[in-house]
Design an enzyme around this catalytic site. Structure first.
Site, PDB file in Angstrom:
ATOM      1  N   GLY A  20       0.907  -1.124  -0.038  1.00  0.00           N
ATOM      2  CA  GLY A  20       0.088  -0.104  -0.013  1.00  0.00           C
ATOM      3  C   GLY A  20       0.743   1.284   0.113  1.00  0.00           C
ATOM      4  O   GLY A  20       0.698   2.320   0.655  1.00  0.00           O
ATOM      5  N   GLU A 174       8.254   9.755 -14.539  1.00  0.00           N
ATOM      6  CA  GLU A 174       7.556   8.455 -14.297  1.00  0.00           C
ATOM      7  C   GLU A 174       7.724   7.699 -15.490  1.00  0.00           C
ATOM      8  O   GLU A 174       7.086   6.582 -15.819  1.00  0.00           O
ATOM      9  CB  GLU A 174       6.278   8.702 -13.794  1.00  0.00           C
ATOM     10  CG  GLU A 174       5.939   9.711 -12.755  1.00  0.00           C
ATOM     11  CD  GLU A 174       6.085   8.785 -11.359  1.00  0.00           C
ATOM     12  OE1 GLU A 174       5.848   7.568 -11.386  1.00  0.00           O
ATOM     13  OE2 GLU A 174       6.944   9.345 -10.684  1.00  0.00           O
ATOM     14  N   HIS A 250      -0.962   8.182 -13.392  1.00  0.00           N
ATOM     15  CA  HIS A 250      -0.531   8.134 -14.618  1.00  0.00           C
ATOM     16  C   HIS A 250      -1.365   8.255 -15.745  1.00  0.00           C
ATOM     17  O   HIS A 250      -2.410   7.859 -15.684  1.00  0.00           O
ATOM     18  CB  HIS A 250       0.420   6.776 -14.871  1.00  0.00           C
ATOM     19  CG  HIS A 250       1.558   6.730 -13.942  1.00  0.00           C
ATOM     20  ND1 HIS A 250       1.916   5.587 -13.246  1.00  0.00           N
ATOM     21  CD2 HIS A 250       2.440   7.473 -13.458  1.00  0.00           C
ATOM     22  CE1 HIS A 250       3.046   5.922 -12.711  1.00  0.00           C
ATOM     23  NE2 HIS A 250       3.336   7.114 -12.511  1.00  0.00           N
ATOM     24  N   CYS A 371       0.911  -1.460 -17.626  1.00  0.00           N
ATOM     25  CA  CYS A 371       1.960  -1.135 -16.597  1.00  0.00           C
ATOM     26  C   CYS A 371       3.232  -1.984 -16.633  1.00  0.00           C
ATOM     27  O   CYS A 371       4.242  -1.842 -16.422  1.00  0.00           O
ATOM     28  CB  CYS A 371       1.372  -1.080 -15.285  1.00  0.00           C
ATOM     29  SG  CYS A 371       0.503   0.144 -14.743  1.00  0.00           S
TER      30      CYS A 371
END
EC number: 3.5.3.23
Length: 448
Positions: A20, A174, A250, A371
């Site tokens: 988390g 990122e 994102h 991802c």
């Protein structure tokens, strides 16, 4: 000369756990502290890689990081043997130990930004490792990421590698999760699309109020300069701050692009019409015909997009010119999303097929099909120069499956991270993996 878009999928690491750790990532936080299954997670990822290979796509593998990161813990003041460092961190600062065990490098869309040789001034493929400085557990990844990428793409005649940008908030980067490339053909000059959440120095750009905007305009501009991209070949666009505050941490959670197509939610961007017109004009100047599919909010709400990861899908070009959309099982489980997808297929547009994959272990930690992969466009000569050990084959799939079953635990809880044996298991596995993938010494324990 033929060109390919190669998907290099992240191999899930042995310490895959639900810490988390990612504020702003709804799935990551909502599943915090649950028991994870590293073995199942890695096997699910390998199954997706094999499926794409079997469909005729060139598929690669990107190795995970060494975890727990004992060196990072030492830099924060924990001393002694490796076992003592882990024991002391568990006793005095468990959140730091959890962060040092994160297997988030599995989401290699964040590993780097990649520009193909057709776009760059020197005609080489350029890589810039992402600094990921918004989250501590990810900010410690880029040194190993750079070494792994360097071992995969080692030929300096064809590949150029850049260090991560300065690790400060103004240059938060990122990686490819906020970068898409549009082109008529993978081997031709295209238009690189950089999406940012905020500007570090220009107050005219609005910022989200609840969750952090991780990518800055300044970082995107710096990467474009490092890669030698021309003004005619780039478009910068801002994410809608309101959707960041709904968990779109994102751009690849709200939009995906490939070839000449952008598939996005109606609310994904600010100044959408202006942005689409710029993409259309710049791609047309390079011989392309830009298209977009905007998903209406009254058919798929942002909340549904975030929970199903509809846009964190892989959009792949087939030999006949049609496109295939790879989505997680969560899309089929969401009635509104699934109804939209059935209507999309019935409409007969560029997306002609949807394939569903079970990636529950990754999804519960906040990462979907997109991802898990870093896209690298390569021509035949460049592909031949890639380390062949990282290109998926039936034999490599079998070897990696056996490797996972041999080394990975089938359950991992937070308390297990304090077990020094986990570090030994991880190092043993990774030492064997570097031999399988022919990477050489890329991990700190192999170098120091």
């Amino acid at each position: 000369m033929k060109s390919f878009e190669v998907n290099f999928d992240g191999l899930v690491g042995p310490t895959h756990n639900y810490g988390g750790l990612s504020f702003g990532n709804v799935a990551s936080q909502s599943n915090s502290q649950q028991a994870s299954n590293p073995r199942e997670a890695a096997l699910q990822g390998l199954e997706k890689m094999k499926a794409l290979m079997d469909m005729g796509f060139v598929q690669g593998v990107l190795a995970p990081q060494e975890r727990p990161d004992v060196a990072a813990l030492r830099s924060l003041g924990f001393a002694g043997t490796d076992a003592q460092v882990i024991e002391r961190a568990a006793k005095e600062a468990m959140p730091l130990l959890v962060a040092s065990c994160s297997a988030s490098s599995m989401w290699v869309a964040n590993a780097a930004t990649v520009s193909p040789s057709a776009d760059t001034a020197d005609g080489r493929v350029h890589f810039t490792a992402a600094n990921l400085n918004c989250k501590y557990h990810r900010s410690i990844e880029h040194p190993t990421t750079s070494r792994v990428l360097g071992a995969m793409f080692a030929d300096q005649q064809h590949f150029a590698h850049h260090a991560a940008l300065p690790a400060v908030a103004q240059f938060g980067d990122e990686g490819a999760a906020n970068h898409t490339r549009f082109c008529r053909d993978y081997g031709e000059a295209g238009v690189e699309f950089f999406v940012f959440g905020r500007s570090a120095f220009d107050s005219r750009y609005p910022a989200p109020q609840k969750y952090p905007a991780r990518q800055t305009l300044e970082a995107s501009q710096a990467v474009a300069r490092l890669h030698g991209l021309s003004e005619e070949g780039v478009v910068f666009a801002q994410q809608n701050p309101a959707v960041i505050d709904q968990g779109v941490f994102h751009n690849d959670v709200i939009a995906v692009g490939n070839g000449e197509l952008l598939f996005h939610h109606q609310d994904a961007f600010l100044n959408t019409e202006q942005m689409l017109a710029e993409l259309h004009g710049k791609l047309a100047a390079r011989g392309g015909n830009f298209q977009s599919i905007s998903v209406p909010r009254d058919q798929v709400a942002v909340e549904d997009a975030v929970r199903s990861y509809l846009f964190n899908s892989q959009l792949l070009s087939r030999a006949d010119g049609s496109m295939l959309l790879i989505v997680p099982e969560e899309c089929r489980a969401n009635p509104r999303v699934w109804q939209y997808l059935q209507g999309l297929l019935a409409a007969g547009g560029p997306i002609r097929e949807v394939k569903v994959f079970d990636l529950k272990q990754s999804m519960q930690n906040g990462g979907g099909p997109a991802c898990l992969r870093l896209r690298v466009a390569l021509n035949e000569t460049e592909l031949a120069a890639v380390n062949p050990g990282v290109i998926m084959t039936p034999a490599l799939y079998d070897t990696l499956t056996a490797w996972v079953n041999k080394h990975y635990r089938d359950a991992l809880r937070e308390s297990d991270l304090a077990d020094p044996q986990l570090l030994l298991e991880c190092r043993t596995a990774l030492d064997e993996l570097t031999q399988i993938l022919k990477l050489g010494a890329v991990y700190p324990f192999q170098i120091n």
